[in-house]
Write a protein that holds these residues in place. Sequence first.
Motif, PDB file in Angstrom:
ATOM      1  N   THR A  79      46.872  27.215  42.672  1.00 16.86           N
ATOM      2  CA  THR A  79      48.216  27.465  43.197  1.00 16.86           C
ATOM      3  C   THR A  79      48.509  28.960  43.188  1.00 16.86           C
ATOM      4  O   THR A  79      48.329  29.630  42.174  1.00 16.86           O
ATOM      5  CB  THR A  79      49.275  26.740  42.342  1.00 16.86           C
ATOM      6  N   LYS A  80      48.982  29.496  44.322  1.00 20.22           N
ATOM      7  CA  LYS A  80      49.298  30.913  44.405  1.00 20.22           C
ATOM      8  C   LYS A  80      50.768  31.133  44.001  1.00 20.22           C
ATOM      9  O   LYS A  80      51.659  30.382  44.416  1.00 20.22           O
ATOM     10  CB  LYS A  80      49.078  31.427  45.827  1.00 20.22           C
ATOM     11  N   ILE A  81      50.995  32.169  43.199  1.00 20.82           N
ATOM     12  CA  ILE A  81      52.337  32.502  42.731  1.00 20.82           C
ATOM     13  C   ILE A  81      52.758  33.825  43.353  1.00 20.82           C
ATOM     14  O   ILE A  81      52.072  34.839  43.210  1.00 20.82           O
ATOM     15  CB  ILE A  81      52.394  32.630  41.195  1.00 20.82           C
ATOM     16  N   SER A 102      49.738  36.171  42.297  1.00 21.04           N
ATOM     17  CA  SER A 102      48.991  36.855  43.356  1.00 21.04           C
ATOM     18  C   SER A 102      49.775  37.973  44.019  1.00 21.04           C
ATOM     19  O   SER A 102      49.266  38.626  44.919  1.00 21.04           O
ATOM     20  CB  SER A 102      48.554  35.843  44.420  1.00 21.04           C
ATOM     21  N   GLY A 103      51.017  38.189  43.605  1.00 19.35           N
ATOM     22  CA  GLY A 103      51.779  39.282  44.186  1.00 19.35           C
ATOM     23  C   GLY A 103      53.244  39.180  43.851  1.00 19.35           C
ATOM     24  O   GLY A 103      53.689  38.237  43.207  1.00 19.35           O
ATOM     25  N   PHE A 104      54.000  40.194  44.265  1.00 26.82           N
ATOM     26  CA  PHE A 104      55.442  40.126  44.083  1.00 26.82           C
ATOM     27  C   PHE A 104      56.161  40.942  45.142  1.00 26.82           C
ATOM     28  O   PHE A 104      55.626  41.903  45.699  1.00 26.82           O
ATOM     29  CB  PHE A 104      55.848  40.537  42.668  1.00 26.82           C
ATOM     30  N   GLY A 124      44.874  34.096  50.380  1.00 27.58           N
ATOM     31  CA  GLY A 124      44.051  34.743  49.367  1.00 27.58           C
ATOM     32  C   GLY A 124      44.295  36.224  49.179  1.00 27.58           C
ATOM     33  O   GLY A 124      43.586  36.868  48.387  1.00 27.58           O
ATOM     34  N   ALA A 125      45.291  36.783  49.867  1.00 25.35           N
ATOM     35  CA  ALA A 125      45.569  38.215  49.738  1.00 25.35           C
ATOM     36  C   ALA A 125      46.404  38.494  48.486  1.00 25.35           C
ATOM     37  O   ALA A 125      47.043  37.608  47.931  1.00 25.35           O
ATOM     38  CB  ALA A 125      46.315  38.717  50.975  1.00 25.35           C
ATOM     39  N   TRP A 126      46.405  39.747  48.081  1.00 22.74           N
ATOM     40  CA  TRP A 126      47.275  40.217  47.007  1.00 22.74           C
ATOM     41  C   TRP A 126      48.435  40.958  47.660  1.00 22.74           C
ATOM     42  O   TRP A 126      48.223  41.868  48.470  1.00 22.74           O
ATOM     43  CB  TRP A 126      46.520  41.162  46.082  1.00 22.74           C
ATOM     44  N   ILE A 127      49.645  40.591  47.310  1.00 20.99           N
ATOM     45  CA  ILE A 127      50.830  41.202  47.902  1.00 20.99           C
ATOM     46  C   ILE A 127      51.647  41.845  46.795  1.00 20.99           C
ATOM     47  O   ILE A 127      51.973  41.196  45.801  1.00 20.99           O
ATOM     48  CB  ILE A 127      51.699  40.151  48.630  1.00 20.99           C
ATOM     49  N   PHE A 128      51.971  43.123  46.958  1.00 24.89           N
ATOM     50  CA  PHE A 128      52.836  43.742  45.964  1.00 24.89           C
ATOM     51  C   PHE A 128      53.669  44.833  46.619  1.00 24.89           C
ATOM     52  O   PHE A 128      53.246  45.477  47.569  1.00 24.89           O
ATOM     53  CB  PHE A 128      52.040  44.293  44.771  1.00 24.89           C
ATOM     54  N   HIS A 129      54.867  44.995  46.098  1.00 26.98           N
ATOM     55  CA  HIS A 129      55.813  45.970  46.629  1.00 26.98           C
ATOM     56  C   HIS A 129      55.974  47.044  45.578  1.00 26.98           C
ATOM     57  O   HIS A 129      56.728  46.894  44.621  1.00 26.98           O
ATOM     58  CB  HIS A 129      57.152  45.300  46.925  1.00 26.98           C
ATOM     59  N   PHE A 140      44.842  46.687  39.963  1.00 27.39           N
ATOM     60  CA  PHE A 140      44.690  45.355  40.522  1.00 27.39           C
ATOM     61  C   PHE A 140      43.221  44.962  40.615  1.00 27.39           C
ATOM     62  O   PHE A 140      42.874  43.794  40.422  1.00 27.39           O
ATOM     63  CB  PHE A 140      45.357  45.257  41.897  1.00 27.39           C
ATOM     64  N   ASP A 141      42.339  45.907  40.900  1.00 24.74           N
ATOM     65  CA  ASP A 141      40.915  45.606  40.925  1.00 24.74           C
ATOM     66  C   ASP A 141      40.433  45.167  39.545  1.00 24.74           C
ATOM     67  O   ASP A 141      39.656  44.211  39.418  1.00 24.74           O
ATOM     68  CB  ASP A 141      40.118  46.825  41.392  1.00 24.74           C
TER      69      ASP A 141
END
Length: 219
Positions: A79-81, A102-104, A124-129, A140-141
């Motif tokens: 599950t992606k959060i 996985s991001g915010f 499957g991407a990483w999302i961040f602001h 993140f890596d």
Amino acid sequence: MEEGIRVVIADDHPFTRYGLRMLLESDPGITVVAEACDGREAVRHVLEFHPDVVVMDVKMPNGDGLWATQEIQRARPGTKILVHSEYEADPNVMAAMRAGASGFLLKAGDVTQITRAVRDVAAGAWIFHLSDTARMRPWFDQLRTARRDGAFPQLTTREREILNIIAIPKQTTHTAAARLGISHKRVENALTDIKTKLGATDRADLIALARAAGLGVQP
């Protein structure tokens, strides 16, 4: 017809949940399957509805977003959060990322980005602001590597090796057997045990869980 992205919204403010639902369901490829007003309800909804993505508030009663993220990743690691926070510098956001999010996105940001963020995270991407994404990219890596190395502690070393190979695109049980120098039958038996341990329904579900945890890299 391709199945849409299933989403659970977790936020203790009803107006926020309503606004998120309206935005997300304006995309015909996204379906909001449940709403939660606290962390424990979010976990229950994930176990019941099996969403692809949870849009998770950080500060909620009865189990906050950090606790809920940890519980969801323990119970259903595929599950992606997507954390939805008021403050970029909130330490709970970084803790949630370490726990498996996985991001915010910031609540004060461009609300029209939420549907794209949900789609990207589901893929499957990483999302961040963040104001300085270049500075944070190495972090993140490292996080991705740490999550992969610590994934599925219930598996044996051999089972993890097999799962990692199977999760690589275009790899099969035969190639896994050849790579590891073991019989095809042993690989098949191991995959049966792995599916039982991880609660996967079939091979595709197992591969999805493995890739979500960062496996599927060349050994």
